[in-house]
Design a protein around this motif. Sequence first.
Motif, PDB file in Angstrom:
ATOM      1  N   VAL A  16      42.537  26.025  33.269  1.00  0.00           N
ATOM      2  CA  VAL A  16      42.355  26.771  34.522  1.00  0.00           C
ATOM      3  C   VAL A  16      43.604  26.659  35.394  1.00  0.00           C
ATOM      4  O   VAL A  16      44.059  25.558  35.698  1.00  0.00           O
ATOM      5  N   ALA A  18      44.607  26.923  38.884  1.00  0.00           N
ATOM      6  CA  ALA A  18      43.998  26.985  40.224  1.00  0.00           C
ATOM      7  C   ALA A  18      44.983  27.563  41.232  1.00  0.00           C
ATOM      8  O   ALA A  18      44.603  28.323  42.121  1.00  0.00           O
ATOM      9  N   PRO A  37      38.617  34.198  48.999  1.00  0.00           N
ATOM     10  CA  PRO A  37      37.278  34.000  48.445  1.00  0.00           C
ATOM     11  C   PRO A  37      37.141  32.656  47.737  1.00  0.00           C
ATOM     12  O   PRO A  37      38.142  32.001  47.441  1.00  0.00           O
ATOM     13  N   GLY A  39      37.052  29.815  45.223  1.00  0.00           N
ATOM     14  CA  GLY A  39      37.732  29.593  43.953  1.00  0.00           C
ATOM     15  C   GLY A  39      39.153  30.119  43.894  1.00  0.00           C
ATOM     16  O   GLY A  39      39.792  30.062  42.853  1.00  0.00           O
ATOM     17  N   LYS A  42      42.425  27.526  47.630  1.00  0.00           N
ATOM     18  CA  LYS A  42      42.748  27.028  48.980  1.00  0.00           C
ATOM     19  C   LYS A  42      42.714  25.503  49.046  1.00  0.00           C
ATOM     20  O   LYS A  42      43.670  24.876  49.497  1.00  0.00           O
ATOM     21  N   THR A  43      41.592  24.942  48.595  1.00  0.00           N
ATOM     22  CA  THR A  43      41.446  23.481  48.665  1.00  0.00           C
ATOM     23  C   THR A  43      42.493  22.793  47.801  1.00  0.00           C
ATOM     24  O   THR A  43      43.097  21.797  48.215  1.00  0.00           O
ATOM     25  N   HIS A 192      36.959  30.247  54.314  1.00  0.00           N
ATOM     26  CA  HIS A 192      36.770  31.519  53.605  1.00  0.00           C
ATOM     27  C   HIS A 192      36.245  32.564  54.583  1.00  0.00           C
ATOM     28  O   HIS A 192      35.908  33.675  54.193  1.00  0.00           O
TER      29      HIS A 192
HETATM   30  N1  ATP Z   1      39.260  18.994  39.630  1.00  0.00           N
HETATM   31  C1  ATP Z   1      39.160  20.203  39.069  1.00  0.00           C
HETATM   32  N2  ATP Z   1      39.010  20.354  37.746  1.00  0.00           N
HETATM   33  C2  ATP Z   1      38.925  21.551  37.160  1.00  0.00           C
HETATM   34  N3  ATP Z   1      38.989  22.722  37.833  1.00  0.00           N
HETATM   35  C3  ATP Z   1      39.144  22.659  39.160  1.00  0.00           C
HETATM   36  C4  ATP Z   1      39.221  21.404  39.851  1.00  0.00           C
HETATM   37  N4  ATP Z   1      39.376  21.664  41.176  1.00  0.00           N
HETATM   38  C5  ATP Z   1      39.372  22.994  41.294  1.00  0.00           C
HETATM   39  N5  ATP Z   1      39.232  23.596  40.092  1.00  0.00           N
HETATM   40  C6  ATP Z   1      39.232  25.048  39.851  1.00  0.00           C
HETATM   41  O1  ATP Z   1      40.370  25.614  40.472  1.00  0.00           O
HETATM   42  C7  ATP Z   1      40.076  26.836  41.130  1.00  0.00           C
HETATM   43  C8  ATP Z   1      40.411  26.751  42.608  1.00  0.00           C
HETATM   44  O2  ATP Z   1      39.545  25.813  43.228  1.00  0.00           O
HETATM   45  P1  ATP Z   1      39.623  25.471  44.789  1.00  0.00           P
HETATM   46  O3  ATP Z   1      38.675  24.360  45.033  1.00  0.00           O
HETATM   47  O4  ATP Z   1      41.045  25.240  45.168  1.00  0.00           O
HETATM   48  O5  ATP Z   1      39.093  26.817  45.439  1.00  0.00           O
HETATM   49  P2  ATP Z   1      38.797  27.160  46.971  1.00  0.00           P
HETATM   50  O6  ATP Z   1      39.631  28.343  47.300  1.00  0.00           O
HETATM   51  O7  ATP Z   1      38.947  25.954  47.803  1.00  0.00           O
HETATM   52  O8  ATP Z   1      37.265  27.627  46.899  1.00  0.00           O
HETATM   53  P3  ATP Z   1      36.061  27.368  47.964  1.00  0.00           P
HETATM   54  O9  ATP Z   1      36.179  28.424  49.015  1.00  0.00           O
HETATM   55  O10 ATP Z   1      34.832  27.602  47.113  1.00  0.00           O
HETATM   56  O11 ATP Z   1      36.152  25.972  48.476  1.00  0.00           O
HETATM   57  C9  ATP Z   1      38.602  27.095  40.826  1.00  0.00           C
HETATM   58  O12 ATP Z   1      38.521  27.959  39.733  1.00  0.00           O
HETATM   59  C10 ATP Z   1      38.049  25.741  40.501  1.00  0.00           C
HETATM   60  O13 ATP Z   1      36.947  25.833  39.632  1.00  0.00           O
END
Ligand code: ATP
Length: 356
Positions: A16, A18, A37, A39, A42-43, A192
């Motif tokens: 993946v 990210a 959105p 995933g 951002k985090t 989001h």
């Molecule tokens: N520790 C991890 N192991 C595997 N995949 C991960 C991990 N952390 C995040 N991902 C994947 O990386 C992508 C981005 O995740 P992230 O948490 O950064 O999204 P986000 O923008 O913060 O989403 P949200 O608004 O739901 O918090 C996603 O597809 C998530 O499933």
Amino acid sequence: MAQIIFKDVVKKFGAVTAVAGVNLEVRDGEFLIMVGPSGCGKTTTLNMLSGLETPTSGDILIGETVVNDLEPGERGLGMVFQDLALFPHMSVYENIAFGLRVKKVPERELDRAVRRAAEAMHIAHLLAKLPRQCSGGEAQRVALARTIVTDPAVFLMDEPLSSLDAKLRVDMRTELKRLHERLRATFVYVTHDQAEAMTMADRIVVMNRGHVEQVGAPLEIYGRPATAFVAGFFGTPTMNFLAGEITVHKGGLVFRSANVEQALPASVPASLAGRKVVFGVRAEHVLLGTTGMRGQVDMLQPLGDSTLAFFNFGGDGALVASVEPSTRLAPGENIGFSFDAERGHLFDAEEGRRLN
Ligand SMILES: Nc1ncnc2c1ncn2[C@@H]1O[C@H](COP(=O)(O)OP(=O)(O)OP(=O)(O)O)[C@@H](O)[C@H]1O
Ligand SMILES: [Mg+2]
């Protein structure tokens, strides 16, 4: 100096991706909000800045220093998490004091700093309470006070308002913006919620599938979205989109779809003739009246200060217009509609890039 730079930053978790090559500059003292959105990364982006995650490739700089290999505690950052992470068995006072106790700050100095932070967040009367005796908004302010007290040059916040009810969220927006104006620290904030981003940010970073789609001031993002994705993400109701083609008619450019023909303003470059495009127009720029193309009112949604009129046209076309609440319309009614073409947005049909 708390300027932050992301250089070609990539983060992969196994197969993946990210974060897919982010380049970004956070200016010293600005309130920067990352939005997108679920995933979109951002985090993960924020966690690489804080040091909770390590980039797969690329560099992150704080000031002049590449921080890739620095521990979170060595980066001079303050974090506020979504779940607040308050210590349940400690009083509000001790929660706020925690970071200073870790640093072995002398008692008198610590006490002064805790009280000052509590006052700034209007929670001085709660210092003896336990977190569970606080309301959601109060607990939120405790979490902020706990971060303020350590006086970081950069605040990182990941959806800090997500556990609050709608009214409190809106109130906290104002408080956070005030806090930023007072501290003049750099804020990097993740949400989001497009409305939260619009109301608080100096600049917004719109992310989609690990990429940065656009960076800009809130009104720039709203008024001149760089991609169809950004256009669709910001604004309620969602922007109307019509797929079609740009053709030439009587020397001028015209947008044409199965059911719509719209003359385009002279500012649209002639080189776009023949291009497959998506024409985007916000509800407030769809004009209803007795003349123009014909449609049929489907549903009305009164919002108080305006009314949304959903209507169908030419078989399978559907649009939404925002009209004055006093406008008399009824479902089933036949209406004329046109567009404020100057305010239309043209995007490439395949890549979604802005063309006008
Ligand atoms: N520790 C991890 N192991 C595997 N995949 C991960 C991990 N952390 C995040 N991902 C994947 O990386 C992508 C981005 O995740 P992230 O948490 O950064 O999204 P986000 O923008 O913060 O989403 P949200 O608004 O739901 O918090 C996603 O597809 C998530 O499933
Ligand atoms: Mg997240």
